[in-house]
Scaffold this motif. Structure first.
Motif, PDB file in Angstrom:
ATOM      1  N   VAL A  85       0.309   5.645  20.844  1.00  0.00           N
ATOM      2  CA  VAL A  85       0.353   6.795  19.929  1.00  0.00           C
ATOM      3  C   VAL A  85       0.294   6.305  18.481  1.00  0.00           C
ATOM      4  O   VAL A  85      -0.440   6.845  17.647  1.00  0.00           O
ATOM      5  N   ASN A  86       1.037   5.240  18.197  1.00  0.00           N
ATOM      6  CA  ASN A  86       1.108   4.778  16.809  1.00  0.00           C
ATOM      7  C   ASN A  86      -0.191   4.134  16.345  1.00  0.00           C
ATOM      8  O   ASN A  86      -0.582   4.274  15.184  1.00  0.00           O
ATOM      9  N   ASP A  87      -0.866   3.439  17.238  1.00  0.00           N
ATOM     10  CA  ASP A  87      -2.174   2.886  16.864  1.00  0.00           C
ATOM     11  C   ASP A  87      -3.138   4.005  16.488  1.00  0.00           C
ATOM     12  O   ASP A  87      -3.951   3.862  15.567  1.00  0.00           O
ATOM     13  N   LEU A  88      -3.079   5.095  17.223  1.00  0.00           N
ATOM     14  CA  LEU A  88      -3.950   6.233  16.897  1.00  0.00           C
ATOM     15  C   LEU A  88      -3.503   6.906  15.607  1.00  0.00           C
ATOM     16  O   LEU A  88      -4.326   7.305  14.781  1.00  0.00           O
ATOM     17  N   ALA A  89      -2.176   7.015  15.424  1.00  0.00           N
ATOM     18  CA  ALA A  89      -1.659   7.720  14.243  1.00  0.00           C
ATOM     19  C   ALA A  89      -1.977   6.959  12.957  1.00  0.00           C
ATOM     20  O   ALA A  89      -2.409   7.559  11.968  1.00  0.00           O
ATOM     21  N   VAL A  90      -1.778   5.629  12.971  1.00  0.00           N
ATOM     22  CA  VAL A  90      -2.054   4.881  11.732  1.00  0.00           C
ATOM     23  C   VAL A  90      -3.554   4.824  11.434  1.00  0.00           C
ATOM     24  O   VAL A  90      -3.955   4.504  10.320  1.00  0.00           O
ATOM     25  N   SER A  91      -4.366   5.149  12.424  1.00  0.00           N
ATOM     26  CA  SER A  91      -5.813   5.181  12.198  1.00  0.00           C
ATOM     27  C   SER A  91      -6.270   6.536  11.673  1.00  0.00           C
ATOM     28  O   SER A  91      -7.466   6.790  11.558  1.00  0.00           O
TER      29      SER A  91
END
Lengths: 343, 343
Positions: A85-91
């Protein structure tokens, strides 16, 4: 009734549970579907249908081998969901769907498998993202260390939002959304059997709720990164290298929990090298830094957000720490062998 | 030069290679990027950008723990890519992007890791699908059995194409795209050290090129399935159950390679229960069966495609085999413990 009792207390994962036959269907029907039920997962098709998705599509994957699989503040299930989730969010994207693949050692207690699934379920609910597909394999005793997880996810970025470290310019502000190093220290403490007055808990949490409001072009966010393995040091070095700038960090401005600071001293660990699983680094134009900080601090996960430094024209190293005493030191990337299986 | 020699012959995977630091970047830059280079992967961002995608989005994941990781006809890298490509293909979609996560045991020879990556690369090239993202973790000696892989993938289905087992009706034709049971027998033979005059090779192959032409509404395909773990038996049972029909299979019509038949007799294995990694079952309306067969046979992977049976109104069991001798037997789902780690 065939298989009755498989889900009782004291039962353990058997090789047959990963074999694709009846035993596997039982696990899926008893343990997976009731927890993660959603329209995409329910048909248990070869591929889950996500419908038509608007926006630019992003995709990511992570493997998780964290040791131990249960630690203060989280577990491998929660960690796996949050990591993706965080990899997608920071992108700069809204996470749309996740997948979860588990590799489990024969004999792993079913009760512990349930805790892993509960952790994954809670994190997916907090993030508001459906688990669309999964897989489950079992290997013989001794061929894995309990349980490993792999997740993948896709997200949709609003038109016009394209975060990229190459957009960073000298003068840009660098914001860290909270205290640094908690996850790495929590893991290492439990492994080393360290006892603290206030035990350090992992910060593992889904950041999409806090970060998605930053996907507003008026805020001039250049890029974000979640400083996981390798910590803030590795993330800053990568971003500075990509941008061709130097990042100057004011050490005294970097939030570090007291227990983390103390544990790092005991363990001989630099908190800049310690992993985070619920934090983001945000680079933005200097004149929007206050707005970004205000937005972040309005979210429970961002109340300790702080401006920790500034991008400058490239100097002798990608990342330089200005110490509290007024000196400077180069912040290098860890070689990578200090903390195996931290995530 | 830092790290020189890591990629030399005789070198082995170290814990540091999975730690997120410099050693990991070396592996990625030397071994991953040169093989899989594409626009989505190249920036090595937290999430890969796939751009805007038309069509209904499908997503899937699989974990692979196949033992041994190298076998006649393939390897775990090829298997992982094909497994995910095929799940997307049988769901009526064009695979758009894949991810690959590896969990590697410390001490695994770098030369073997390269073979795994080569296998994955070749399969992705054959399928014409980019590897958009990956991850790489290393666990201590004894905490894994060589190498495990997890893949995920997304596909785009043309508007109007929605394969679903619930669309199967009595009278529908059942087509198998080639010989049955090759993968399971290849694996078991190498494990048991069986020697055949003609060794049995796994059928592992990407099916999207052969199957995508069937995503044409005029062909009245109801659904497709790749009969992997659990073999044709498990796949037919699941489809018949979902559709509420019985599937009657003419045993003499089912293509089985001579060596596979012979090995199954020796091993006491039912070829219907043996895994396939390069075959699909296709259910279609009876009047388009010939067109479907012709299309399949025009592709190199489908030259042995055969109509193997018919869906009928529900009888006493979901799947019934009509034997060559004229009798009938019920084809059950394997419990799942016969062949652990077949994929």
């Amino acid at each position: 009734m065939s298989g009755t009792g498989n889900a009782e207390a004291g039962e353990r994962v058997m090789l047959a549970h990963g074999g694709g036959g009846r035993a596997m269907r039982e696990i899926i029907e008893r343990e997976i579907l009731p927890r993660f039920d959603n329209d995409a997962l329910r048909p248990l098709s070869d591929a889950a249908s996500l419908g038509y998705i608007e926006g630019r599509i992003l995709m990511t994957t992570d493997a998780f081998v964290v040791k131990p699989p249960f630690f203060p503040g989280g577990d491998i299930g929660r960690l796996a969901i949050c990591g993706t989730v965080n990899d997608l969010a920071v992108s700069g994207s809204r996470p749309v769907a996740l997948t979860l693949s588990l590799i489990v050692e024969e004999g792993f207690p079913l009760a512990e498998l349930r805790r892993v699934l509960d952790g994954a379920k809670a994190a997916a609910s907090e993030a508001g993202v459906p688990l669309a597909a999964g897989d489950f394999k079992v290997v013989e005793r001794g061929a894995a260390d309990g349980v490993y997880a792999s997740t993948a996810g896709i997200g949709a970025a609003p038109r016009g939002v394209e975060f990229d470290a190459r957009l960073i310019r000298p003068g840009d502000a660098i914001i860290l959304t909270g205290t640094m190093g908690d996850h790495g220290v929590a893991l290492l403490s439990v492994r080393e059997g360290l006892a603290f007055e206030t035990p350090v808990a992992s910060d593992v949490a889904p950041l999409n709720g806090m970060l998605f409001p930053l996907c507003d072009q008026a805020l001039c966010v250049r890029c974000m990164r979640d400083p996981t393995r390798g910590g803030v040091a590795a993330a800053l070095n990568e971003m500075a290298e990509a941008a061709g700038v130097t990042v100057v960090v004011e050490e005294s401005a970097v939030p570090v929990a007291r227990a983390v600071r103390w544990a790092c001293e005991m363990l001989g660990l630099d908190p800049f090298h310690s992993a985070n699983e619920g934090k983001a680094l945000v680079f933005c134009a200097p004149d929007t830094a206050d707005d970004v900080l205000r937005l972040l601090r309005s979210h429970p996960l961002g109340r300790n957000a702080a401006r920790i430094g500034t991008a400058v024209t490239r100097r002798e190293a990608p990342v330089i720490i200005r110490t509290a005493a007024g000196g400077e030191r180069i912040l290098d990337v860890p070689l990578g062998e200090e903390l195996p299986r931290i995530c």
